[in-house]
Write a protein that holds these residues in place. Structure first.
Motif, PDB file in Angstrom:
ATOM      1  N   PRO A 182       0.828  -1.216   0.076  1.00 44.18           N
ATOM      2  CA  PRO A 182      -0.032  -0.028  -0.115  1.00 44.18           C
ATOM      3  C   PRO A 182       0.903   1.375  -0.161  1.00 44.18           C
ATOM      4  CG  PRO A 182      -0.495  -1.610   1.580  1.00 44.18           C
ATOM      5  CD  PRO A 182       0.635  -2.427   1.066  1.00 44.18           C
ATOM      6  N   ARG A 183       0.546   2.131  -0.560  1.00 43.68           N
ATOM      7  CA  ARG A 183       1.373   3.612  -0.996  1.00 43.68           C
ATOM      8  C   ARG A 183       1.578   4.157   0.555  1.00 43.68           C
ATOM      9  NH1 ARG A 183       1.367   6.739  -5.339  1.00 43.68           N
ATOM     10  NH2 ARG A 183       1.924   8.776  -5.270  1.00 43.68           N
ATOM     11  N   ASP A 184       0.652   4.097   1.610  1.00 46.19           N
ATOM     12  CA  ASP A 184       1.097   4.767   2.659  1.00 46.19           C
ATOM     13  C   ASP A 184       2.138   3.951   3.549  1.00 46.19           C
ATOM     14  OD1 ASP A 184      -0.152   2.113   3.553  1.00 46.19           O
ATOM     15  OD2 ASP A 184      -1.998   3.485   4.599  1.00 46.19           O
ATOM     16  N   GLU A 185       2.757   2.842   2.907  1.00 48.93           N
ATOM     17  CA  GLU A 185       3.710   2.027   3.517  1.00 48.93           C
ATOM     18  C   GLU A 185       5.321   2.313   3.018  1.00 48.93           C
ATOM     19  OE1 GLU A 185       2.942  -1.940   3.758  1.00 48.93           O
ATOM     20  OE2 GLU A 185       1.070  -1.841   4.977  1.00 48.93           O
ATOM     21  N   TRP A 186       4.941   3.128   1.631  1.00 49.38           N
ATOM     22  CA  TRP A 186       6.207   3.420   1.045  1.00 49.38           C
ATOM     23  C   TRP A 186       7.097   4.453   1.703  1.00 49.38           C
ATOM     24  CZ3 TRP A 186       3.968   4.365  -4.425  1.00 49.38           C
ATOM     25  CH2 TRP A 186       2.985   3.466  -4.957  1.00 49.38           C
ATOM     26  N   ASN A 187       8.419   4.386   1.627  1.00 48.55           N
ATOM     27  CA  ASN A 187       9.310   5.361   2.336  1.00 48.55           C
ATOM     28  C   ASN A 187       9.355   6.661   1.341  1.00 48.55           C
ATOM     29  OD1 ASN A 187      11.281   6.772   3.664  1.00 48.55           O
ATOM     30  ND2 ASN A 187      12.710   5.374   3.291  1.00 48.55           N
ATOM     31  N   MET A 188       8.352   7.701   1.559  1.00 45.72           N
ATOM     32  CA  MET A 188       8.221   8.771   0.535  1.00 45.72           C
ATOM     33  C   MET A 188       9.394   9.664   0.970  1.00 45.72           C
ATOM     34  SD  MET A 188       5.752   8.088  -1.401  1.00 45.72           S
ATOM     35  CE  MET A 188       5.640   9.666  -2.225  1.00 45.72           C
ATOM     36  N   LEU A 189      10.347   9.515   1.891  1.00 44.82           N
ATOM     37  CA  LEU A 189      11.423  10.446   1.986  1.00 44.82           C
ATOM     38  C   LEU A 189      12.802   9.979   1.604  1.00 44.82           C
ATOM     39  CD1 LEU A 189      10.839  12.099   5.624  1.00 44.82           C
ATOM     40  CD2 LEU A 189      10.186  13.147   3.144  1.00 44.82           C
ATOM     41  N   ASP A 190      12.810   8.587   1.008  1.00 46.15           N
ATOM     42  CA  ASP A 190      13.768   8.046   0.437  1.00 46.15           C
ATOM     43  C   ASP A 190      13.966   8.835  -1.069  1.00 46.15           C
ATOM     44  OD1 ASP A 190      15.459   5.164  -0.188  1.00 46.15           O
ATOM     45  OD2 ASP A 190      14.680   5.839  -2.215  1.00 46.15           O
ATOM     46  N   PRO A 191      15.192   9.360  -1.446  1.00 45.90           N
ATOM     47  CA  PRO A 191      15.584   9.817  -2.516  1.00 45.90           C
ATOM     48  C   PRO A 191      15.222   9.144  -3.751  1.00 45.90           C
ATOM     49  CG  PRO A 191      17.804  10.195  -0.784  1.00 45.90           C
ATOM     50  CD  PRO A 191      16.470   9.074  -0.337  1.00 45.90           C
ATOM     51  N   ASP A 192      15.217   8.051  -3.636  1.00 41.62           N
ATOM     52  CA  ASP A 192      14.814   7.411  -5.090  1.00 41.62           C
ATOM     53  C   ASP A 192      13.393   7.254  -5.158  1.00 41.62           C
ATOM     54  OD1 ASP A 192      17.323   6.765  -6.039  1.00 41.62           O
ATOM     55  OD2 ASP A 192      17.384   4.793  -4.967  1.00 41.62           O
ATOM     56  N   VAL A 193      12.648   7.236  -4.073  1.00 42.13           N
ATOM     57  CA  VAL A 193      11.260   7.167  -4.195  1.00 42.13           C
ATOM     58  C   VAL A 193      10.652   8.435  -4.541  1.00 42.13           C
ATOM     59  CG1 VAL A 193       8.810   6.632  -2.861  1.00 42.13           C
ATOM     60  CG2 VAL A 193      11.042   5.146  -2.483  1.00 42.13           C
ATOM     61  N   LEU A 194      11.344   9.518  -4.225  1.00 35.90           N
ATOM     62  CA  LEU A 194      10.962  11.026  -4.256  1.00 35.90           C
ATOM     63  C   LEU A 194      11.357  10.994  -5.924  1.00 35.90           C
ATOM     64  CD1 LEU A 194      12.110  12.803  -1.365  1.00 35.90           C
ATOM     65  CD2 LEU A 194       9.753  13.002  -2.084  1.00 35.90           C
ATOM     66  N   ALA A 195      12.375  10.679  -6.131  1.00 33.80           N
ATOM     67  CA  ALA A 195      12.604  11.043  -7.869  1.00 33.80           C
ATOM     68  C   ALA A 195      11.756  10.139  -8.590  1.00 33.80           C
ATOM     69  CB  ALA A 195      14.142  10.392  -7.917  1.00 33.80           C
ATOM     70  N   TRP A 196      11.333   9.011  -8.355  1.00 36.50           N
ATOM     71  CA  TRP A 196      10.363   8.362  -9.259  1.00 36.50           C
ATOM     72  C   TRP A 196       9.148   9.101  -9.448  1.00 36.50           C
ATOM     73  CZ3 TRP A 196      12.144   3.495  -6.100  1.00 36.50           C
ATOM     74  CH2 TRP A 196      13.214   2.880  -6.678  1.00 36.50           C
ATOM     75  N   HIS A 197       8.522   9.743  -8.230  1.00 42.65           N
ATOM     76  CA  HIS A 197       7.318  10.250  -8.075  1.00 42.65           C
ATOM     77  C   HIS A 197       7.350  11.694  -9.083  1.00 42.65           C
ATOM     78  CE1 HIS A 197       6.060   7.391  -5.052  1.00 42.65           C
ATOM     79  NE2 HIS A 197       4.687   7.697  -5.404  1.00 42.65           N
ATOM     80  N   ALA A 198       8.847  12.198  -9.252  1.00 40.06           N
ATOM     81  CA  ALA A 198       8.842  13.496  -9.633  1.00 40.06           C
ATOM     82  C   ALA A 198       8.970  13.368 -11.245  1.00 40.06           C
ATOM     83  CB  ALA A 198      10.145  14.178  -9.103  1.00 40.06           C
ATOM     84  N   ASP A 199       8.898  12.040 -11.650  1.00 44.77           N
ATOM     85  CA  ASP A 199       9.004  11.821 -13.190  1.00 44.77           C
ATOM     86  C   ASP A 199       7.630  12.218 -13.695  1.00 44.77           C
ATOM     87  OD1 ASP A 199       8.230   9.979 -15.470  1.00 44.77           O
ATOM     88  OD2 ASP A 199      10.494   9.519 -15.005  1.00 44.77           O
ATOM     89  N   PRO A 200       7.846  12.720 -14.950  1.00 46.32           N
ATOM     90  CA  PRO A 200       6.433  13.509 -15.572  1.00 46.32           C
ATOM     91  C   PRO A 200       5.546  12.491 -15.886  1.00 46.32           C
ATOM     92  CG  PRO A 200       8.507  14.085 -16.756  1.00 46.32           C
ATOM     93  CD  PRO A 200       9.020  13.214 -15.865  1.00 46.32           C
ATOM     94  N   GLU A 201       5.574  11.350 -15.719  1.00 50.44           N
ATOM     95  CA  GLU A 201       4.819  10.187 -15.766  1.00 50.44           C
ATOM     96  C   GLU A 201       3.921   9.861 -14.744  1.00 50.44           C
ATOM     97  OE1 GLU A 201       5.950   6.834 -17.586  1.00 50.44           O
ATOM     98  OE2 GLU A 201       6.927   7.463 -19.484  1.00 50.44           O
ATOM     99  N   ALA A 202       4.628  10.033 -13.379  1.00 49.96           N
ATOM    100  CA  ALA A 202       4.163  10.008 -12.224  1.00 49.96           C
ATOM    101  C   ALA A 202       3.550  11.141 -11.453  1.00 49.96           C
ATOM    102  CB  ALA A 202       5.121   9.228 -11.474  1.00 49.96           C
ATOM    103  N   ALA A 203       4.442  12.268 -11.566  1.00 56.69           N
ATOM    104  CA  ALA A 203       4.052  13.435 -10.728  1.00 56.69           C
ATOM    105  C   ALA A 203       2.519  14.044 -11.053  1.00 56.69           C
ATOM    106  CB  ALA A 203       5.087  14.454 -11.145  1.00 56.69           C
TER     107      ALA A 203
END
Length: 243
Positions: free
Chosen positions: A79-100
């Motif tokens: 589940p999304r609320d278990e993802w480590n959203m402060l991890d640099p890689d996880v943040l970067a993946w969410h900033a991708d134009p396809e995901a942001a």
């Protein structure tokens, strides 16, 4: 280079590639929350990596909270609320134009509004001469960037990172990854800024820099709040293009 080094590096490259590809696919919803990934052999072939490299990649992604593995259940997206959203890689993946998304950007700006005004206030109280020189130099480079959006973004990141560092709080400094992610995703996600707004934003950065340099903690705090409120307004309506 010995004959044994090349395969090791090749495997490491495969692991990194698998981590990045799977991470992006999870972040952009290609693999939705709760879904089960393909069996190992099939997934490895799809990614173009060896099975050992895939296993290592799964361990990395498990450590970031994105997936879980269990006997007979396979590998599932957590589940999304278990993802480590402060991890640099996880943040970067969410900033991708396809995901942001607009919602993600609003969450990041909310985090910035909690963290950065206090960091600026502390910087005004604690910054060394070297810290102040770094902040002012970052501002000067930002001002010199002109219409070069990439250079402007990189110097903006350097400016805010320098302020976090000048707070001399190691935990606050770690939030540079979240700020960097926000700024890298801002251009394709935010509203178009006219020339006047751009000039006002640059001047606000200038004022923040000098309030820190002159030890005006309350001013640094209030100016940072003002800047971030303006940033939030870029996402109040549906995004229309570059900012």
């Amino acid at each position: 280079m010995s004959k044994t080094e090349a395969p090791r590096k090749n495997t490491r490259g495969q692991v990194n590639a698998a981590v990045d590809t799977l991470g992006r696919r999870i972040a952009n919803g290609t693999y939705p929350q709760g879904s089960t990934l393909a069996i190992e052999q099939e997934l490895a072939a799809n990614l173009g990596v060896g099975r050992n490299a895939l296993r290592e990649a799964v361990k990395v992604l498990s450590g970031k909270g994105l997936i879980s593995t269990a006997p007979r259940s396979g590998t599932k997206v957590r589940p999304r609320d278990e993802w480590n959203m402060l991890d640099p890689d996880v943040l970067a993946w969410h900033a991708d134009p396809e995901a942001a998304t607009r919602e993600f950007m609003l969450d990041l700006i909310e985090l910035r509004r909690i963290i950065e005004p206090k960091a600026a206030e502390l910087a005004a109280k604690r910054a060394t001469k070297e810290d102040i020189a770094t902040i002012l130099a970052a501002y000067e480079e930002m001002a010199a960037a002109g219409s070069d959006q990439h250079k402007k973004m990189e110097t903006d990141i350097a400016f805010h990172t320098a302020i976090l560092k000048a707070s001399h709080n190691t935990v606050l400094s770690h939030f540079k990854h979240a700020i960097s992610t926000y700024l890298r995703a801002h251009v394709p996600q935010g509203k178009i800024q006219d020339e006047k707004t751009t000039e006002e934003d640059l001047e606000r950065h200038h004022q923040i820099a000098w309030s820190i340099a002159s030890g005006k903690a309350k001013t640094a705090h209030s100016l940072t709040v003002e800047m971030l409120n303006q940033n939030r307004s870029h996402f109040e309506d549906e995004p229309t293009g570059e900012s």
